[in-house]
Design an enzyme around this catalytic site. Structure first.
Site, short mmCIF file in Angstrom:
data_model
loop_
_atom_site.label_atom_id
_atom_site.label_comp_id
_atom_site.label_asym_id
_atom_site.label_seq_id
_atom_site.Cartn_x
_atom_site.Cartn_y
_atom_site.Cartn_z
N ASN A 13 21.59 3.43 -23.03
CA ASN A 13 22.02 4.79 -22.69
C ASN A 13 22.48 5.47 -23.98
OD1 ASN A 13 23.25 7.11 -21.75
ND2 ASN A 13 25.06 6.04 -20.96
N LYS A 15 23.49 8.46 -24.35
CA LYS A 15 24.47 9.53 -24.11
C LYS A 15 24.00 10.80 -24.84
CE LYS A 15 27.83 5.86 -23.83
NZ LYS A 15 29.17 5.53 -23.43
N GLU A 100 31.02 8.42 -17.28
CA GLU A 100 31.32 9.70 -17.93
C GLU A 100 31.01 10.87 -17.00
OE1 GLU A 100 29.16 8.74 -21.51
OE2 GLU A 100 30.64 7.15 -21.82
N GLY A 176 32.69 1.93 -24.24
CA GLY A 176 32.96 2.60 -25.51
C GLY A 176 34.28 2.21 -26.13
N SER A 215 30.56 -2.11 -23.65
CA SER A 215 30.67 -2.70 -24.99
C SER A 215 29.80 -3.95 -25.16
CB SER A 215 32.13 -2.99 -25.32
OG SER A 215 32.88 -1.78 -25.35
C1 PEP Z 1 27.42 3.01 -21.29
O1 PEP Z 1 27.36 4.13 -21.78
O2 PEP Z 1 26.87 2.82 -20.19
C2 PEP Z 1 28.11 1.95 -22.00
C3 PEP Z 1 28.24 0.79 -21.41
O3 PEP Z 1 28.61 2.23 -23.26
P1 PEP Z 1 29.11 1.17 -24.38
O4 PEP Z 1 28.06 0.09 -24.45
O5 PEP Z 1 29.18 1.98 -25.63
O6 PEP Z 1 30.42 0.65 -23.93
#
Ligand code: PEP
Length: 251
Positions: A13, A15, A100, A176, A215
């Site tokens: 993803n 974003k 989000e 994140g 993460s």
């Molecule tokens: C996500 O955006 O779905 C996500 C899990 O972000 P991150 O891997 O940066 O925590």
């Protein structure tokens, strides 16, 4: 038509990162390091970069999806894109109810239900995201929250529709933040989701991929993917770097 997803599913993803130029650069670099496949790879770029990513990665067997849709097919909804439009542009998947969307844009359970239904109607595979905040977890409300989000998201689906559904368990406190759920945490939440699916679908519940997100990085992807009930990962930050994403895809 019955559909089975090849697992593990490795999804990125992006974003609100990477316009068309940066997307093209990513694809060029990823193509050099893309792992051999016996898995499902998906990238969710910003909608404006979707056609670039699709054109550049289709030969590497990477699917593409959009990060959000609106539930109406068209009309006076400035700024929104519909499921049929996303499908026409080459999207196969759509994220619904990402944390989000829920927490920054205040998307409700009811809206996720409408979006899942719209995705199904347009022939997109929805990836329904669920996950608890740290406050909810500390208050012992993990199961209540994720099963409520699941129930609302699939409210309109027929048993057959579940063949086209993916679920992502993404604890909000791990997105994140650099803080990852342990493989045991992931198995625990995924088992609760799977058991709820099993009440409705019986053994067919095993065919609904449940991805972990929060993460995920190249050095923890292997242990998370090996965890019981984890059928894949949804990766945010680490999916922006073609080498990191390739390492996760090969984990
Ligand atoms: C996500 O955006 O779905 C996500 C899990 O972000 P991150 O891997 O940066 O925590």
């Amino acid at each position: 038509m019955p559909h089975t997803f090849e697992t593990p599913v490795i999804a990125g993803n992006w974003k609100m990162h990477k316009g068309p130029d940066a997307a093209r650069k990513f694809c060029r670099e990823f193509a050099q390091v893309a792992p051999a496949q016996n898995r499902t790879l998906i990238v969710f770029p910003p909608a404006l970069s979707l056609t670039v990513v699709r054109a550049d990665l289709i030969e590497h067997d990477v699917g593409v999806g959009v990060q959000n849709i609106y539930w109406e097919e068209d009309g006076a909804f400035t700024g929104e894109i519909s499921a049929p439009m996303a499908r026409e542009a080459g999207a196969e998947y759509v994220l619904v109810g990402h944390s989000e969307r829920r927490h920054v844009f205040k998307e409700t359970d009811e809206e996720t239900s409408l979006k899942v239904a719209a995705a199904m109607a347009a022939g997109l595979f929805p990836v329904l995201c669920v996950g608890e905040t740290i406050e909810e977890r500390k208050a012992g409300r993990l199961e209540e929250v994720i099963l409520r989000q699941l129930g609302a998201g699939v409210k309109t689906l027929s048993d057959k529709d579940f063949q086209h559904l993916l679920i992502a368990y993404e604890p909000v406190w791990a997105i994140g933040t650099g803080e990852t759920a342990t493989p045991e945490d992931a198995t625990d939440a995924h088992t609760r989701l799977r058991n709820r699916l099993r009440e409705r679908l019986g053994d067919a519940a095993d065919d609904v991929p449940i991805l972990y997100g929060g993460s995920v990085k190249p050095d923890n992807a292997g242990e998370l993917l090996a965890a019981d009930q984890v059928d894949g990962v949804l990766v945010g930050g680490a999916s922006l770097d073609p080498r990191d994403f390739a390492r996760i895809a090969a984990a």
